[in-house]
Design a protein around this motif. Structure first.
Motif, PDB file in Angstrom:
ATOM      1  N   ALA A  19       2.653   6.134  -4.312  1.00  0.00           N
ATOM      2  CA  ALA A  19       3.389   5.959  -3.058  1.00  0.00           C
ATOM      3  C   ALA A  19       4.667   6.774  -3.119  1.00  0.00           C
ATOM      4  CB  ALA A  19       3.730   4.483  -2.828  1.00  0.00           C
TER       5      ALA A  19
ATOM      6  N   TRP B  17      -1.763   7.533   8.821  1.00  0.00           N
ATOM      7  CA  TRP B  17      -0.662   7.526   7.864  1.00  0.00           C
ATOM      8  C   TRP B  17      -1.129   8.049   6.503  1.00  0.00           C
ATOM      9  CZ3 TRP B  17       4.212   7.298   9.072  1.00  0.00           C
ATOM     10  CH2 TRP B  17       5.154   7.126   8.063  1.00  0.00           C
ATOM     11  N   ASN B  18      -2.371   7.753   6.151  1.00  0.00           N
ATOM     12  CA  ASN B  18      -2.915   8.207   4.866  1.00  0.00           C
ATOM     13  C   ASN B  18      -2.997   9.719   4.773  1.00  0.00           C
ATOM     14  OD1 ASN B  18      -3.217   5.659   3.952  1.00  0.00           O
ATOM     15  ND2 ASN B  18      -5.395   5.505   4.417  1.00  0.00           N
ATOM     16  N   ASN B  19      -2.971  10.400   5.916  1.00  0.00           N
ATOM     17  CA  ASN B  19      -3.068  11.856   5.896  1.00  0.00           C
ATOM     18  C   ASN B  19      -1.712  12.529   5.772  1.00  0.00           C
ATOM     19  OD1 ASN B  19      -5.811  11.794   6.101  1.00  0.00           O
ATOM     20  ND2 ASN B  19      -5.802  11.828   8.324  1.00  0.00           N
TER      21      ASN B  19
ATOM     22  N   ARG C 191       1.236  13.725   3.686  1.00  0.00           N
ATOM     23  CA  ARG C 191       1.471  13.981   2.269  1.00  0.00           C
ATOM     24  C   ARG C 191       2.923  13.707   1.914  1.00  0.00           C
ATOM     25  NH1 ARG C 191      -0.775  19.483   0.360  1.00  0.00           N
ATOM     26  NH2 ARG C 191       1.041  20.302   1.407  1.00  0.00           N
TER      27      ARG C 191
ATOM     28  N   ARG D 292       0.799  -1.226   0.000  1.00  0.00           N
ATOM     29  CA  ARG D 292       0.000   0.000   0.000  1.00  0.00           C
ATOM     30  C   ARG D 292       0.830   1.273   0.000  1.00  0.00           C
ATOM     31  NH1 ARG D 292      -4.480  -0.383   4.523  1.00  0.00           N
ATOM     32  NH2 ARG D 292      -4.332   1.849   4.224  1.00  0.00           N
ATOM     33  N   GLY D 293       0.335   2.253  -0.725  1.00  0.00           N
ATOM     34  CA  GLY D 293       0.927   3.589  -0.698  1.00  0.00           C
ATOM     35  C   GLY D 293      -0.149   4.580  -0.332  1.00  0.00           C
ATOM     36  N   SER D 294       0.194   5.861  -0.322  1.00  0.00           N
ATOM     37  CA  SER D 294      -0.784   6.866   0.085  1.00  0.00           C
ATOM     38  C   SER D 294      -1.867   7.062  -0.974  1.00  0.00           C
ATOM     39  CB  SER D 294      -0.072   8.186   0.358  1.00  0.00           C
ATOM     40  OG  SER D 294       0.687   8.554  -0.774  1.00  0.00           O
TER      41      SER D 294
END
Ligand SMILES: [Zn+2]
Ligand SMILES: [Zn+2]
Length: 242
Positions: free
Chosen positions: A98, A193-195, A197, A11-13
């Motif tokens: 990502a 973590w998704n937040n 940038r 997974r990446g952002s």
């Protein structure tokens, strides 16, 4: 295919890639939750990537996203060099799937010092030190080495306001990867973590959603009465507590 290579979702952002990874890469990508993450793994051999998913396109693509990277060899803190920074980029919309940063310590035996202010990062690193890094054989590192190096980085919100200092990466009660920070007022908070940038010389948030470390438990959604933690029903109105 070698027995130790497995096809995994990383997974990446802004999406994920499907790639065959070896045991060491799997360990690196495992931040403690059920998912594997690209950021701590870094740059993959593009031949190992079979497909990717772009959140912006909301679509899966065959093949590999573009991988763009540079090797700044920039000293970002005492005894810490940003060896490489890169991005996995969607071929269709150019969104970032990502990002990763690979840091190296100039001296593995001592800790990382204070992060340097951005203004001074243009100073040149003695070429002798760069040589040492490049000829250093790959040492099998702890799986969390790269991630642990974010400790002490300044954390800025969307409006470039410094909100605190990074402490560590953790997993919250929903099994989501979070960055734990010490806010300016000294209180711990976690950020999904998704937040995040960008993780570079500093940590930049794309979305300043800070979740208070202690969500007030037992608070009645109906009447607002603060019940004891773990209460199932409100003492005041009898409403079921979520
Ligand atoms: Zn896309
Ligand atoms: Zn109530």
């Amino acid at each position: 295919m070698s027995a130790e290579l497995r096809l995994k979702k990383l997974r990446g952002s802004g999406g994920y890639v499907m790639a065959t990874v070896n045991d060491q890469q799997q360990m690196k990508g495992n931040l403690g939750g059920p998912d594997l993450f690209l950021a701590p793994i870094g740059r993959l051999d593009s031949q190992k990537i079979t497909k990717y998913f772009c959140n912006t396109c909301e679509k899966e693509f065959e093949g590999t996203p573009k991988i763009e990277y540079e090797n700044p060899n920039e000293e970002v803190a005492e005894n810490l060099v940003l060896a490489e920074k890169g991005q996995y980029i969607c071929n269709s919309c150019n969104a970032v799937i990502a990002e990763y940063r690979e840091f190296k310590k100039q001296n593995e035996t001592v800790g990382v010092g204070v992060a340097k202010p951005i203004e001074t990062t243009t100073q040149s690193i003695p070429s002798k030190i760069i040589e040492q890094i490049q000829i250093k054989p790959e040492i099998s590192t702890q799986p969390t080495t790269e991630i642990s190096l974010i400790e002490g980085l300044s954390v800025y919100d969307e409006s470039a306001r410094k909100i605190g200092i990074a402490k560590q990466v953790g997993i919250d009660s929903n099994q989501l990867v979070v960055l734990i920070i010490i806010k300016n007022d000294g209180v711990e908070a976690s950020i999904l973590w998704n937040n995040i940038r960008k993780v570079g010389e500093v940590i930049l948030l794309g979305n300043p959603t800070v979740i208070p470390e202690r969500i007030q438990q037992g608070k009645c959604t109906s009447c607002g009465f603060s019940n004891k933690e773990g209460s199932k029903f409100c003492e005041e109105c009898g409403n079921k507590i979520q």
